[in-house]
Design an enzyme around this catalytic site. Structure first.
Site, PDB file in Angstrom:
ATOM      1  CG  ASN A 158      -0.241   0.112   2.457  1.00 15.81           C
ATOM      2  OD1 ASN A 158       0.539  -0.453   2.728  1.00 15.81           O
ATOM      3  ND2 ASN A 158      -0.988   0.523   3.412  1.00 15.81           N
ATOM      4  CD  GLU A 255       4.970  -1.137  13.245  1.00 16.09           C
ATOM      5  OE1 GLU A 255       3.719  -0.700  13.664  1.00 16.09           O
ATOM      6  OE2 GLU A 255       5.982  -0.855  14.122  1.00 16.09           O
ATOM      7  CB  CYS A 290      -2.096   0.019   8.631  1.00 10.93           C
ATOM      8  SG  CYS A 290      -0.920   1.478   8.793  1.00 10.93           S
ATOM      9  CD  GLU A 469       7.846   0.597  10.775  1.00 11.78           C
ATOM     10  OE1 GLU A 469       8.901  -0.377  10.828  1.00 11.78           O
ATOM     11  OE2 GLU A 469       7.037   0.412  10.081  1.00 11.78           O
TER      12      GLU A 469
HETATM   13  P1  NAD Z   1       0.089  -9.639   3.645  1.00  7.11           P
HETATM   14  O1  NAD Z   1       0.487  -9.805   5.165  1.00  7.11           O
HETATM   15  O2  NAD Z   1      -0.726 -10.205   3.044  1.00  7.11           O
HETATM   16  O3  NAD Z   1       1.658  -8.975   2.765  1.00  7.11           O
HETATM   17  C1  NAD Z   1       2.543  -8.249   3.353  1.00  7.11           C
HETATM   18  C2  NAD Z   1       3.930  -9.021   2.990  1.00  7.11           C
HETATM   19  O4  NAD Z   1       4.124  -9.930   3.647  1.00  7.11           O
HETATM   20  C3  NAD Z   1       4.030  -9.158   1.491  1.00  7.11           C
HETATM   21  O5  NAD Z   1       5.464  -8.968   1.063  1.00  7.11           O
HETATM   22  C4  NAD Z   1       3.975 -10.849   1.630  1.00  7.11           C
HETATM   23  O6  NAD Z   1       4.398 -11.432   0.581  1.00  7.11           O
HETATM   24  C5  NAD Z   1       4.613 -11.211   2.799  1.00  7.11           C
HETATM   25  N1  NAD Z   1       4.227 -12.225   3.530  1.00  7.11           N
HETATM   26  C6  NAD Z   1       2.653 -12.558   3.651  1.00  7.11           C
HETATM   27  N2  NAD Z   1       2.621 -14.001   4.381  1.00  7.11           N
HETATM   28  C7  NAD Z   1       3.893 -14.131   4.815  1.00  7.11           C
HETATM   29  C8  NAD Z   1       4.552 -15.175   5.742  1.00  7.11           C
HETATM   30  N3  NAD Z   1       3.654 -16.048   6.240  1.00  7.11           N
HETATM   31  N4  NAD Z   1       5.807 -15.019   5.833  1.00  7.11           N
HETATM   32  C9  NAD Z   1       6.548 -14.048   5.159  1.00  7.11           C
HETATM   33  N5  NAD Z   1       5.969 -13.244   4.357  1.00  7.11           N
HETATM   34  C10 NAD Z   1       4.699 -13.042   4.430  1.00  7.11           C
HETATM   35  O7  NAD Z   1      -0.185  -7.944   3.524  1.00  7.11           O
HETATM   36  P2  NAD Z   1      -0.843  -7.171   2.461  1.00  7.11           P
HETATM   37  O8  NAD Z   1      -2.175  -7.475   1.857  1.00  7.11           O
HETATM   38  O9  NAD Z   1       0.306  -6.943   1.436  1.00  7.11           O
HETATM   39  O10 NAD Z   1      -1.001  -5.699   3.026  1.00  7.11           O
HETATM   40  C11 NAD Z   1      -2.164  -5.196   3.811  1.00  7.11           C
HETATM   41  C12 NAD Z   1      -1.865  -5.240   5.303  1.00  7.11           C
HETATM   42  O11 NAD Z   1      -0.875  -4.630   5.831  1.00  7.11           O
HETATM   43  C13 NAD Z   1      -2.949  -4.745   6.120  1.00  7.11           C
HETATM   44  O12 NAD Z   1      -3.373  -5.338   7.028  1.00  7.11           O
HETATM   45  C14 NAD Z   1      -2.357  -3.309   6.514  1.00  7.11           C
HETATM   46  O13 NAD Z   1      -3.020  -2.780   7.645  1.00  7.11           O
HETATM   47  C15 NAD Z   1      -1.176  -3.845   6.792  1.00  7.11           C
HETATM   48  N6  NAD Z   1      -0.197  -2.426   6.825  1.00  7.11           N
HETATM   49  C16 NAD Z   1       0.319  -2.120   8.123  1.00  7.11           C
HETATM   50  C17 NAD Z   1       0.931  -1.011   8.334  1.00  7.11           C
HETATM   51  C18 NAD Z   1       1.616  -0.625   9.594  1.00  7.11           C
HETATM   52  O14 NAD Z   1       2.379  -0.021   9.769  1.00  7.11           O
HETATM   53  N7  NAD Z   1       0.917  -1.023  10.927  1.00  7.11           N
HETATM   54  C19 NAD Z   1       1.187  -0.338   7.239  1.00  7.11           C
HETATM   55  C20 NAD Z   1       0.792  -0.553   6.067  1.00  7.11           C
HETATM   56  C21 NAD Z   1      -0.078  -1.815   5.739  1.00  7.11           C
END
Ligand code: NAD
Length: 490
Positions: A158, A255, A290, A469
Site C-alpha cells: 500500500n 506493524e 493500516c 518504528e
Molecule cells: P500481507 O500480510 O498479505 O503481505 C505483506 C507482505 O508480507 C508481503 O510482502 C507478503 O508477500 C509477505 N507475507 C505474507 N505472508 C507471509 C508469511 N507467512 N511469511 C513471510 N512473509 C509473508 O499484507 P498485504 O495485503 O500486502 O498488506 C495489507 C496489510 O498490511 C493490511 O493488514 C494493513 O493494515 C497492513 N499494513 C500495516 C501497516 C502498519 O504500519 N501497521 C502499514 C501498511 C500496511
C-alpha cells in the site's frame, strides 16, 4: 517517460550486489496493473536457492558496512535520498501504474516523503551509542550498541516506497545490511528504487527478493543468517512470521492491520473534523491504509450535520485513471482485494438494518473498464459488533456509528482486536485527555488525523503489532543489540 520499456527491463529480475540480476528460480508471478487488468511484467517467484544467494551476499557485505564510520553511512543515506528525489516523477508514475494509486494525490507525495525519512535517520547516526553504569567504584561498566547483522525486511503494497525507506534507513545507518522482500503487488517500484540506490550503496548492503509470502517471505525469515525480521502486513502474515522467528529465537518487529475509531464529540469543529475524517479514511488511497479511520463514531447531536457535510465533500471526489492529473482516487490494488471489498458492501446491502451510500464521481474512461474501481462507501445504521465494523476491509468503506454516552463509545472504540490508531475531536481538553487515557491504541490524535512524519513512534497495540518504528528509540531497539563490557580498574 516510457513506462513500458521500464517495466520490461525490470521484469524477471531481483536486485543483488548492486544490480538487477536473473534469479535462480524459474517460476514467475504475473504483475497485473489494477488500472485495466493488463499484464505489465513478470517477477521471479524466488525460491530457497535465491534466498541463500541473496542472504550470503548481505552477510559478506555486512562485515565492511559495520566497520564503515557512522558519518560515512549517514552521508551515503543522504545521497540515496537525493538520488531518489532526482527520479521522483519516474518512481511516482511507475508506482501508479503498478498499484493503481492516484499520481496527484498519492504517488508523488509518497515519493517525496522518502528524502525526509533518509535525512532523519542520517541525522541520528551519532545517536547510536551506549551508556556507562556506575555500579562499582573498581569497575568501569559500559554498554555499546552493535548491529544485528543481516536484517530481513518484508513489506506490503500500500505504501511500498515509504515502508521500504522506513525499514532500510534505520537498519542501514546502524550498520546492518538488509534483504528486503517486496510485495508481489508492488515489486517494480521497489526494484527501480533499489537500482537507483545501487549506484551509491556498496554492493550487497541492500538486496531485494521478489516473490510471495508463504514461500519466499517465510524462507527469508527461516534463513539461519537472518538475525532480525521487521515485517509490515496483515495480522495473519505477522503471526506466521512471529512463529517462524520464535523457532529461531530472533527478534521481530510487527506493524499490522487496524480498524481505527474516529470519535466526534458534540462540541467539535465539524468542518475540520469532516475534512480530516475524509483524509483519515484515506479515500485518496482507496481506503488502503493500516490507520484508516474506518469506524466513525458520531455523537447524535451532530450526526446529521456531520454526515451531510461529509457527503457534500465526498461527492466532489473523482475516481478514475490513476495516471490522470484530475483523478483523486485510483483503483483497488488487485482483483482479489476488489472482490473482497465488494463482498463486504454486498453484506451491508443485504442487511435490512443498514444503509449503504456510494458517493463520488467515476470518471468516464473506456480505457479503464477492466480496472478495479470502487466509490467511497458510507455504511450507516450499523452497530460496532457487526462483522463489517470488526474486520479490516482495507477499502474505501467507512462504518458510521452513532453514540450518546461517553462511557459506551469509549468501550466500543476499544472493542476490536486491533489497537493501531484513534482520534478524538472535542474542544474540551479534559474530555479529550480522559478519552486518550482510555483508548487502547498505539497512536492517538486530538483534533487532527493522519500526521505521519519521520521521528514519531508509529506502531500499534493488541493485534495491530509489536513494537514501534520511525523514531530514534525504535531505531535503537529494532536494529541494534546491547553489549555489556566490564573493565576492572583495580
Ligand atoms: P500481507 O500480510 O498479505 O503481505 C505483506 C507482505 O508480507 C508481503 O510482502 C507478503 O508477500 C509477505 N507475507 C505474507 N505472508 C507471509 C508469511 N507467512 N511469511 C513471510 N512473509 C509473508 O499484507 P498485504 O495485503 O500486502 O498488506 C495489507 C496489510 O498490511 C493490511 O493488514 C494493513 O493494515 C497492513 N499494513 C500495516 C501497516 C502498519 O504500519 N501497521 C502499514 C501498511 C500496511
Amino acid at each position: 517517460m516510457d513506462l513500458q520499456k521500464l517495466t520490461a527491463r525490470l521484469s524477471n529480475h531481483i536486485f543483488l550486489d548492486g544490480e538487477l540480476k536473473s534469479p535462480c528460480a524459474a517460476e514467475t508471478l504475473a504483475v497485473i496493473s489494477p488500472i485495466d487488468s493488463q499484464r505489465i511484467a513478470t517477477i521471479p517467484l524466488c525460491n530457497n536457492e535465491d534466498v541463500n544467494v541473496v542472504v550470503e551476499s548481505s552477510k559478506r557485505a555486512q562485515i565492511e558496512w559495520a566497520q564503515t564510520s557512522n558519518q560515512k553511512r549517514a552521508s551515503i543515506l543522504k545521497q540515496c535520498g537525493l538520488a531518489l528525489k532526482e527520479h521522483a516523477e519516474e518512481l511516482a508514475q511507475l508506482m501508479s501504474l503498478e498499484t493503481g494509486k492516484a499520481i496527484s494525490t498519492e504517488s508523488r507525495l509518497e515519493v517525496k516523503s522518502i528524502e525526509e525519512i533518509f535525512d532523519y535517520y542520517a541525522g541520528l547516526a551519532l545517536e547510536i551509542k551506549g551508556e556507562t553504569i556506575p555500579f562499582d567504584p573498581n569497575v568501569v561498566a559500559l554498554t555499546m550498541r552493535e548491529p544485528f547483522g543481516v536484517v530481513g525486511a518484508i513489506i506490503p503494497w500500500n505504501v511500498p516506497l515509504m515502508l521500504m525507506a522506513v525499514k532500510i534507513a534505520p537498519a542501514l545507518v546502524t550498520g546492518n545490511t538488509v534483504v528486503l522482500k517486496a510485495s508481489p503487488e508492488a515489486t517494480l517500484t521497489v526494484l527501480r528504487a533499489a537500482e537507483i540506490m545501487g549506484k551509491i550503496l556498496p554492493k550487497g548492503v541492500l538486496n531485494i527478493l521478489t516473490g510471495d509470502g508463504p514461500g519466499t517471505g517465510a524462507s527469508l525469515v527461516n534463513h539461519s543468517d537472518v538475525a532480525k525480521v521487521t515485517f509490515t502486513g496483515s495480522v495473519e502474515g505477522g503471526i506466521d512470521v512471529y512463529k517462524n522467528a520464535a523457532a529461531k529465537l530472533i527478534p521481530v518487529t510487527l506493524e499490522l492491520g487496524g480498524k481505527s475509531p474516529f470519535i466526534i464529540y458534540p462540541d467539535a469543529d465539524l468542518d475540520r473534523a469532516v475534512n480530516d475524517a475524509i483524509i483519515g479514511m484515506r479515500f485518496t488511497r482507496q481506503g488502503q491504509s493500516c490507520s484508516a479511520a474506518s469506524r466513525l463514531f458520531l455523537h447524535t447531536k451532530i450526526y446529521d450535520t456531520f454526515l451531510e457535510k461529509m457527503k457534500i465533500q465526498l461527492a466532489k471526489m473523482k475516481v478514475g485513471h490513476p495516471l490522470k492529473e484530475e483523478t483523486d482516487i485510483g483503483s483497488i490494488i488487485s482483483k482479489k482485494q476488489y472482490l473482497k471489498i465488494l463482498d463486504f458492501i454486498k453484506l451491508a446491502k443485504e442487511d435490512p438494518n443498514l444503509d449503504v451510500c456510494e458517493i463520488g464521481k467515476l470518471l468516464e474512461d473506456i480505457s479503464i473498464k477492466d480496472g478495479f474501481y470502487i466509490l467511497p462507501t458510507l455504511i450507516t445504521g450499523i452497530t460496532n459488533t457487526h462483522a463489517i465494523c470488526q474486520k479490516e476491509i482495507f477499502g474505501p468503506v467507512v462504518c458510521i456509528i452513532s453514540w450518546q454516552d461517553e462511557e459506551e463509545v469509549l468501550k466500543e472504540a476499544n472493542d476490536t482486536k486491533y489497537g493501531l490508531a484513534a482520534a478524538v475531536w472535542t474542544k474540551d481538553i479534559t474530555t479529550a485527555l480522559r478519552a486518550v487515557k482510555r483508548l487502547d491504541a498505539g497512536f492517538v490524535q486530538i483534533n487532527q488525523y493522519n500526521m505521519f512524519k519521520a521521528g514519531i513512534a508509529f506502531g500499534g497495540f493488541k493485534s495491530s503489532g509489536l513494537g514501534k518504528e520511525a523514531s530514534k528509540n525504535s531505531m535503537i531497539e529494532n536494529f541494534t543489540r546491547e553489549k555489556l563490557i566490564l573493565i576492572n580498574i583495580m
